[in-house]
Scaffold this motif. Structure first.
Motif, PDB file in Angstrom:
ATOM      1  N   GLU A   1       0.820  -1.208   0.000  1.00  0.00           N
ATOM      2  CA  GLU A   1       0.000   0.000   0.000  1.00  0.00           C
ATOM      3  C   GLU A   1       0.850   1.254   0.000  1.00  0.00           C
ATOM      4  O   GLU A   1       0.508   2.240  -0.645  1.00  0.00           O
ATOM      5  CB  GLU A   1      -0.947   0.006   1.201  1.00  0.00           C
ATOM      6  N   VAL A   2       1.963   1.237   0.706  1.00  0.00           N
ATOM      7  CA  VAL A   2       2.856   2.402   0.741  1.00  0.00           C
ATOM      8  C   VAL A   2       3.318   2.732  -0.671  1.00  0.00           C
ATOM      9  O   VAL A   2       3.397   3.905  -1.050  1.00  0.00           O
ATOM     10  CB  VAL A   2       4.055   2.152   1.683  1.00  0.00           C
ATOM     11  N   ARG A   3       3.581   1.721  -1.481  1.00  0.00           N
ATOM     12  CA  ARG A   3       4.041   1.938  -2.859  1.00  0.00           C
ATOM     13  C   ARG A   3       2.998   2.646  -3.713  1.00  0.00           C
ATOM     14  O   ARG A   3       3.325   3.217  -4.752  1.00  0.00           O
ATOM     15  CB  ARG A   3       4.423   0.611  -3.512  1.00  0.00           C
ATOM     16  N   ARG A   4       1.744   2.623  -3.296  1.00  0.00           N
ATOM     17  CA  ARG A   4       0.683   3.277  -4.063  1.00  0.00           C
ATOM     18  C   ARG A   4       0.647   4.790  -3.829  1.00  0.00           C
ATOM     19  O   ARG A   4      -0.007   5.512  -4.553  1.00  0.00           O
ATOM     20  CB  ARG A   4      -0.670   2.657  -3.717  1.00  0.00           C
ATOM     21  N   TRP A   5       1.341   5.259  -2.785  1.00  0.00           N
ATOM     22  CA  TRP A   5       1.416   6.688  -2.484  1.00  0.00           C
ATOM     23  C   TRP A   5       2.592   7.295  -3.235  1.00  0.00           C
ATOM     24  O   TRP A   5       3.652   6.683  -3.342  1.00  0.00           O
ATOM     25  CB  TRP A   5       1.567   6.908  -0.983  1.00  0.00           C
TER      26      TRP A   5
END
Length: 121
Positions: free
Chosen positions: A14-18
């Motif tokens: 999920e962090v990679r989606r930011w």
């Protein structure tokens, strides 16, 4: 009532989606959540489009830690970030704090933008 919608931004996937849009290094997943390293005085990052429940007011809660004093700002938008679609939350440096803010009804296709305190020159 207020809808609970947990965005799992602690997971690496999920962090990679930011996306770091300004004055930030790419966000990383750390043991305490998303790790942000500011590179200037006006940092902000933007999350992916999310389909929020329609016709339901929302409450956002962020547990944050900052080495820098200053306020945090959270934008919620479907096209362009603007002051009218944002909330400011007072922060403190050097300790974990929980920031809470009420958001209006959003609906599908909204993005969140987080503006942490910037580095002081």
């Amino acid at each position: 009532g207020v809808q609970t919608c947990a965005l799992p931004i602690c997971r690496a996937s999920e962090v990679r989606r930011w996306q770091e849009w300004h004055d930030l290094a790419p966000p990383e997943a750390g043991k305490d959540g998303m790790l942000l390293l500011t590179t200037g005085d006006d940092p902000y990052l933007v999350g992916p489009r999310v389909d929020f429940p329609q016709q339901v007011p929302l409450m956002v809660s962020l547990r944050v830690y900052s080495d820098e004093p200053g306020s945090w700002q959270l934008f919620f938008f479907d096209r362009h970030a603007n002051e009218a679609q944002s909330v400011r939350m007072a922060g403190r440096a050097g300790e974990w704090i929980e920031l809470k803010a009420a958001l209006p009804e959003l609906g599908p296709g909204y993005r969140l933008r987080i503006d942490p305190p910037g580095r002081k020159q």
